[in-house]
Write a protein that holds these residues in place. Structure first.
Motif, short mmCIF file in Angstrom:
data_model
loop_
_atom_site.label_atom_id
_atom_site.label_comp_id
_atom_site.label_asym_id
_atom_site.label_seq_id
_atom_site.Cartn_x
_atom_site.Cartn_y
_atom_site.Cartn_z
N ALA A 14 2.64 -16.66 -56.05
CA ALA A 14 3.15 -15.15 -56.27
C ALA A 14 2.34 -14.15 -56.76
CB ALA A 14 4.43 -15.38 -56.63
N SER A 15 2.06 -13.09 -56.26
CA SER A 15 1.52 -12.15 -57.13
C SER A 15 2.21 -10.71 -57.04
CB SER A 15 0.08 -11.85 -56.50
OG SER A 15 -0.56 -10.87 -57.06
N ARG A 16 2.54 -10.27 -58.43
CA ARG A 16 3.32 -9.11 -58.59
C ARG A 16 4.48 -8.80 -57.66
NH1 ARG A 16 -0.46 -4.38 -60.42
NH2 ARG A 16 1.54 -4.06 -61.68
N VAL A 17 5.36 -9.79 -57.52
CA VAL A 17 6.51 -9.86 -56.64
C VAL A 17 7.98 -9.11 -57.49
CG1 VAL A 17 8.43 -11.12 -55.77
CG2 VAL A 17 5.85 -12.04 -55.46
N GLY A 18 8.45 -8.39 -56.46
CA GLY A 18 9.52 -7.66 -56.82
C GLY A 18 10.59 -7.77 -55.92
N LYS A 19 11.87 -7.56 -56.54
CA LYS A 19 13.05 -7.61 -55.64
C LYS A 19 14.05 -6.51 -55.90
CE LYS A 19 15.77 -9.44 -52.30
NZ LYS A 19 15.49 -9.31 -50.92
N GLN A 20 14.52 -5.89 -55.03
CA GLN A 20 15.44 -4.93 -55.28
C GLN A 20 16.60 -5.00 -54.14
OE1 GLN A 20 12.00 -3.47 -55.21
NE2 GLN A 20 11.86 -3.80 -57.14
N VAL A 21 17.78 -4.66 -54.49
CA VAL A 21 18.67 -4.60 -53.61
C VAL A 21 19.62 -3.36 -53.83
CG1 VAL A 21 19.01 -6.89 -53.47
CG2 VAL A 21 20.19 -5.93 -55.00
N ASN A 22 20.15 -2.85 -52.69
CA ASN A 22 21.18 -1.73 -52.87
C ASN A 22 22.52 -2.13 -53.38
OD1 ASN A 22 19.47 0.21 -51.84
ND2 ASN A 22 19.47 -0.48 -49.91
N GLY A 23 23.11 -1.53 -54.69
CA GLY A 23 24.31 -1.81 -55.11
C GLY A 23 25.01 -0.69 -55.19
N PRO A 24 26.39 -0.96 -55.63
CA PRO A 24 27.40 0.22 -55.71
C PRO A 24 26.81 1.40 -56.41
CG PRO A 24 28.62 -1.79 -56.02
CD PRO A 24 26.94 -2.00 -56.02
N GLY A 25 26.00 1.18 -57.50
CA GLY A 25 25.57 2.23 -58.36
C GLY A 25 24.20 2.51 -57.92
N GLY A 26 23.70 2.16 -56.64
CA GLY A 26 22.43 2.66 -56.07
C GLY A 26 21.51 1.36 -56.25
N ASN A 27 20.11 1.74 -56.35
CA ASN A 27 19.11 0.43 -56.29
C ASN A 27 19.20 -0.42 -57.48
OD1 ASN A 27 17.15 -0.63 -54.48
ND2 ASN A 27 15.58 0.31 -55.55
N ALA A 62 10.25 -20.06 -51.68
CA ALA A 62 10.78 -20.88 -50.74
C ALA A 62 10.40 -20.13 -49.26
CB ALA A 62 11.79 -21.72 -50.88
N GLY A 63 10.47 -18.94 -49.36
CA GLY A 63 10.72 -18.26 -48.11
C GLY A 63 11.89 -18.11 -47.37
N LEU A 64 13.07 -18.21 -48.18
CA LEU A 64 14.49 -18.25 -47.74
C LEU A 64 14.90 -16.59 -47.71
CD1 LEU A 64 15.97 -21.34 -49.77
CD2 LEU A 64 15.33 -21.07 -47.18
N ASP A 65 14.02 -15.84 -48.52
CA ASP A 65 14.49 -14.58 -48.69
C ASP A 65 12.95 -13.90 -48.58
OD1 ASP A 65 15.91 -12.10 -48.91
OD2 ASP A 65 16.51 -12.62 -50.80
N GLU A 66 13.14 -12.33 -48.42
CA GLU A 66 11.94 -11.81 -48.67
C GLU A 66 11.87 -10.91 -49.53
OE1 GLU A 66 11.26 -9.59 -44.85
OE2 GLU A 66 11.88 -11.29 -43.61
N ALA A 67 10.75 -10.78 -50.21
CA ALA A 67 10.30 -9.89 -51.46
C ALA A 67 10.52 -8.47 -51.07
CB ALA A 67 9.07 -10.32 -52.05
N SER A 68 10.59 -7.60 -51.93
CA SER A 68 10.63 -6.12 -51.81
C SER A 68 9.17 -5.60 -51.91
CB SER A 68 11.73 -5.31 -52.63
OG SER A 68 12.92 -5.86 -52.52
N SER A 69 8.38 -6.28 -53.01
CA SER A 69 7.15 -5.88 -52.96
C SER A 69 6.22 -7.18 -53.41
CB SER A 69 7.20 -4.96 -54.10
OG SER A 69 7.63 -5.22 -55.27
N GLY A 70 4.94 -7.06 -53.65
CA GLY A 70 4.11 -8.06 -53.75
C GLY A 70 3.88 -9.17 -52.77
N THR A 71 3.19 -10.01 -52.97
CA THR A 71 3.00 -11.11 -51.95
C THR A 71 3.19 -12.66 -52.57
OG1 THR A 71 0.54 -11.37 -52.95
CG2 THR A 71 0.96 -9.71 -51.37
N ILE A 72 3.55 -13.52 -51.57
CA ILE A 72 3.72 -14.74 -51.83
C ILE A 72 3.19 -15.72 -50.72
CG2 ILE A 72 5.72 -16.48 -51.94
CD1 ILE A 72 7.67 -14.39 -52.89
#
Length: 231
Positions: A14-27, A62-72
């Motif tokens: 994994a290289s510089r991986v990030g994960k963001q989700v939208n929540g009630p208060g924003g990102n 494991a590839g069960l979800d997708e990253a928002s940024s970076g590479t795996i």
């Protein structure tokens, strides 16, 4: 943060991986700038408080979800270039999973639950491999029992048999003792490491269980969405 390995030995990168989700208060940022490598045969623990993102990271690697940024990359293949079906095909026969909630199919017997990934991987005579795996975890007398007829420890033993039945190159474990009492958890830890040693699989696990983490080659910690080597 990382140790040096030759590229041929790297199963997960994994290289510089990030994960963001939208929540009630924003990102909401769950992970940021996470980099790691898992080499063949290596055993790594990722620790962190509840909600720190450690299970999210495991799912991304494991590839069960997708990253928002970076590479795996898994087995040298960039996951962001694959469809969900292609990621499943890449994992087939090479990746095993053990979850806190066992994730056994309630309408299938212990034997059928262990046979399923072998069938999906195209293994000939999957029943033979499933029987052998269940025998290794001491459940040869529970082949035809359904998950609801098994204790928590027995269900996790079925899950371990399922994970190792195809002799995977890498095993992802998400809080494998989290639903078990201390005594049962200790037995599951022993079994998990015994099976891993027999197969030589790499193991990447997330846990808050210090007993489990202490048996790993290295310990990493997630804090504030970032991954660091533990001092």
């Amino acid at each position: 943060m990382d140790t040096d390995h030759t590229p041929d030995n790297i199963l997960v990168q994994a290289s510089r991986v990030g994960k963001q989700v939208n929540g009630p208060g924003g990102n909401l940022t769950i992970l940021q700038d996470v980099s790691l490598r898992l080499a063949s045969g290596e055993v790594t623990a990722i620790l962190g408080a509840s909600g720190s993102g450690k299970s999210t990271l495991l799912g991304l690697l494991a590839g069960l979800d997708e990253a928002s940024s970076g590479t795996i990359e898994l087995f040298g293949t960039p996951l962001n270039s694959l469809t969900e079906d292609q990621r499943a095909a890449l994992r087939a026969g090479k990746v095993g999973f053990v979850f806190q909630s066992f994730q056994l199919l309630p309408g299938m017997t212990a034997l059928e639950n262990v046979m399923l990934p072998l069938e999906l991987a195209g293994v000939s005579r999957p029943i033979d491999g499933a029987r052998a795996a269940l025998d290794q975890v001491g459940l040869s007398n529970r082949l035809n029992h359904y998950p609801g007829q098994l204790s928590g420890g027995e269900q996790q033993r079925v899950a371990i048999a399922r994970a190792f039945a195809s002799a995977p190159q890498v095993l992802f474990a998400d809080e494998p003792t989290g639903s078990l009492d201390q005594a049962t958890g200790s037995r599951i830890i022993d079994l998990l490491f015994q099976m891993r040693e027999q197969t030589g699989a790499a193991l990447l696990l997330v846990t808050h269980d210090e007993r489990l983490a202490a048996r790993c080659d290295r310990r990493l910690k997630i804090e504030n969405g970032r991954l660091e080597a533990e001092a």
